[in-house]
Motif scaffolding. Structure first.
Motif, PDB file in Angstrom:
ATOM      1  N   HIS A 186      84.407  66.623  76.749  1.00 23.41           N
ATOM      2  CA  HIS A 186      84.041  65.314  76.225  1.00 23.41           C
ATOM      3  C   HIS A 186      83.368  65.477  74.864  1.00 23.41           C
ATOM      4  N   ARG A 187      82.507  64.541  74.537  1.00 25.66           N
ATOM      5  CA  ARG A 187      81.636  64.634  73.369  1.00 25.66           C
ATOM      6  C   ARG A 187      80.190  64.635  73.869  1.00 25.66           C
ATOM      7  N   ALA A 188      79.262  64.853  72.969  1.00 29.71           N
ATOM      8  CA  ALA A 188      77.853  64.870  73.369  1.00 29.71           C
ATOM      9  C   ALA A 188      76.980  64.522  72.174  1.00 29.71           C
ATOM     10  N   VAL A 189      75.846  63.916  72.481  1.00 26.68           N
ATOM     11  CA  VAL A 189      74.780  63.769  71.485  1.00 26.68           C
ATOM     12  C   VAL A 189      73.731  64.809  71.835  1.00 26.68           C
ATOM     13  N   LEU A 199      68.938  55.147  81.233  1.00 28.45           N
ATOM     14  CA  LEU A 199      68.390  56.487  81.368  1.00 28.45           C
ATOM     15  C   LEU A 199      69.542  57.473  81.290  1.00 28.45           C
ATOM     16  N   LEU A 200      69.522  58.345  80.286  1.00 32.25           N
ATOM     17  CA  LEU A 200      70.646  59.242  80.033  1.00 32.25           C
ATOM     18  C   LEU A 200      70.565  60.504  80.893  1.00 32.25           C
ATOM     19  N   ASN A 201      71.718  60.898  81.409  1.00 32.09           N
ATOM     20  CA  ASN A 201      71.810  62.167  82.119  1.00 32.09           C
ATOM     21  C   ASN A 201      71.831  63.300  81.099  1.00 32.09           C
ATOM     22  N   LEU A 202      71.058  64.322  81.359  1.00 38.25           N
ATOM     23  CA  LEU A 202      70.955  65.452  80.444  1.00 38.25           C
ATOM     24  C   LEU A 202      71.519  66.707  81.088  1.00 38.25           C
ATOM     25  N   HIS A 213      73.173  65.433  75.914  1.00 37.46           N
ATOM     26  CA  HIS A 213      73.678  64.356  76.765  1.00 37.46           C
ATOM     27  C   HIS A 213      75.179  64.260  76.557  1.00 37.46           C
ATOM     28  N   GLU A 214      75.930  64.564  77.622  1.00 38.20           N
ATOM     29  CA  GLU A 214      77.378  64.550  77.533  1.00 38.20           C
ATOM     30  C   GLU A 214      77.903  63.137  77.733  1.00 38.20           C
TER      31      GLU A 214
END
Length: 307
Positions: free
Chosen positions: A165-168, A206-209, A225-226
């Motif tokens: 995927h992508r990620a920040v 709430l972001l999964n890390l 974070h994906e």
């Protein structure tokens, strides 16, 4: 499943022209209006201002107090301290120097009160000086002993391809030589979006890390974070993400051995500032002797990412 949460404390109200919620230094971007001033807040103010303003304010207050007492000595009569010089300016400086010696309890002996009235004023001033010096000493101790986080966040937020995927991602480092014990982190995405009525409101996720906690942090930590199917950003292109009115609000806490207690740090990134298709330059390597080297000059460095 996308983890949408309730307001964590910053409020749901928003506007199309709303600025970021947190400043780069972690303080809230908030202005108070019609807020009553309380003397009880003086300690909080004096402990939290910068050292430059603290010492500048201390010297200014000291100067004003001594100038006021110098005027009092002039009104009483400078001849009760020293002989008249014939110049008002010189008499004021003599009174000011005497006031400074009295206020600091130095008392060189060259100038001394010779009347009961000047002696009474000098006694009051010396007592006031002792009180203020004790107060400033307590403030200095409070400023030194106040727990402060040593976390340094990277200047850039990165958006790039990651696995399938992508990620920040962003990274952080310990600005001290001490080791952070059991650091943990949470990242909340705040999106300002129009509702059915056309009014802007904040929505929180709430972001999964990849990892939200580690045992210790002697070097750097890249937080990822994906953008998978459980991410609120998965349905947006890179360009669309940068156009979102969104902000990542980060809360980090860890046990600091220097202060012997848990310390917290808040930071934020806005999505429009994300660097697309870049990666962080490796900031640590081994020297010929086999010792791990952490180069702080490379901590904020980024380079193009090739898929």
């Amino acid at each position: 499943m996308i983890n949408k949460i309730k307001d964590p404390g910053v409020g749901n109200a928003s506007a199309q022209y709303a600025k970021r919620m947190l400043k780069p230094d972690g303080s809230f971007n908030l202005k108070y209006q019609n807020k009553p001033r309380k003397f009880t807040e003086a300690y909080h103010f004096l402990v939290n201002i910068s050292w430059f303003y603290f010492f500048g304010l201390s010297f200014l207050v000291g100067f004003i107090i001594n100038a006021v007492f110098a005027l009092i000595y002039l009104l009483i009569g400078i001849e009760e301290i020293t002989a008249l010089s014939g110049s008002v300016v010189q008499d004021f400086f003599n009174a000011f120097f005497f006031s400074t010696q009295t206020f600091t309890t130095v008392g060189y002996g060259a100038l001394a009160p010779q009347g009961w009235l000047s002696g009474m004023v000098a006694s009051i001033e010396s007592f006031l000086g002792l009180m203020l010096f004790a107060f400033v000493t307590g403030l200095i101790y409070g400023r030194f002993s106040k727990p402060r986080s040593a976390v340094r966040f990277s200047e850039h937020l990165i958006l790039r391809d990651f696995k399938e995927h992508r990620a920040v991602m962003f990274r952080l480092v310990n600005d001290r030589k001490s080791v952070m014990i059991q650091p943990k982190i949470s990242v909340t995405l705040m999106l300002s979006q129009p509702n059915d009525s056309g009014e802007y409101q904040n929505n929180f996720y709430l972001l999964n890390l990849e990892r939200d906690a580690i045992d210790y942090l002697p070097t750097t930590w890249t937080v990822v974070h994906e953008l998978d199917e459980e991410s609120p950003l998965s349905g947006y292109s890179n360009e669309a993400i940068k156009k979102l009115h969104g902000e990542l609000i980060i809360m980090m806490s860890y046990y600091d051995e220097s202060f012997n207690q848990e310390v917290h740090k808040i930071h934020s990134y806005v999505l429009k500032e994300a660097q697309v298709d870049f990666k962080f330059v490796k900031a640590q390597n081994f020297n010929p002797e086999g010792t791990l080297i952490l180069d702080y000059d490379l901590f904020d460095a980024i380079e193009p990412h090739k898929s």
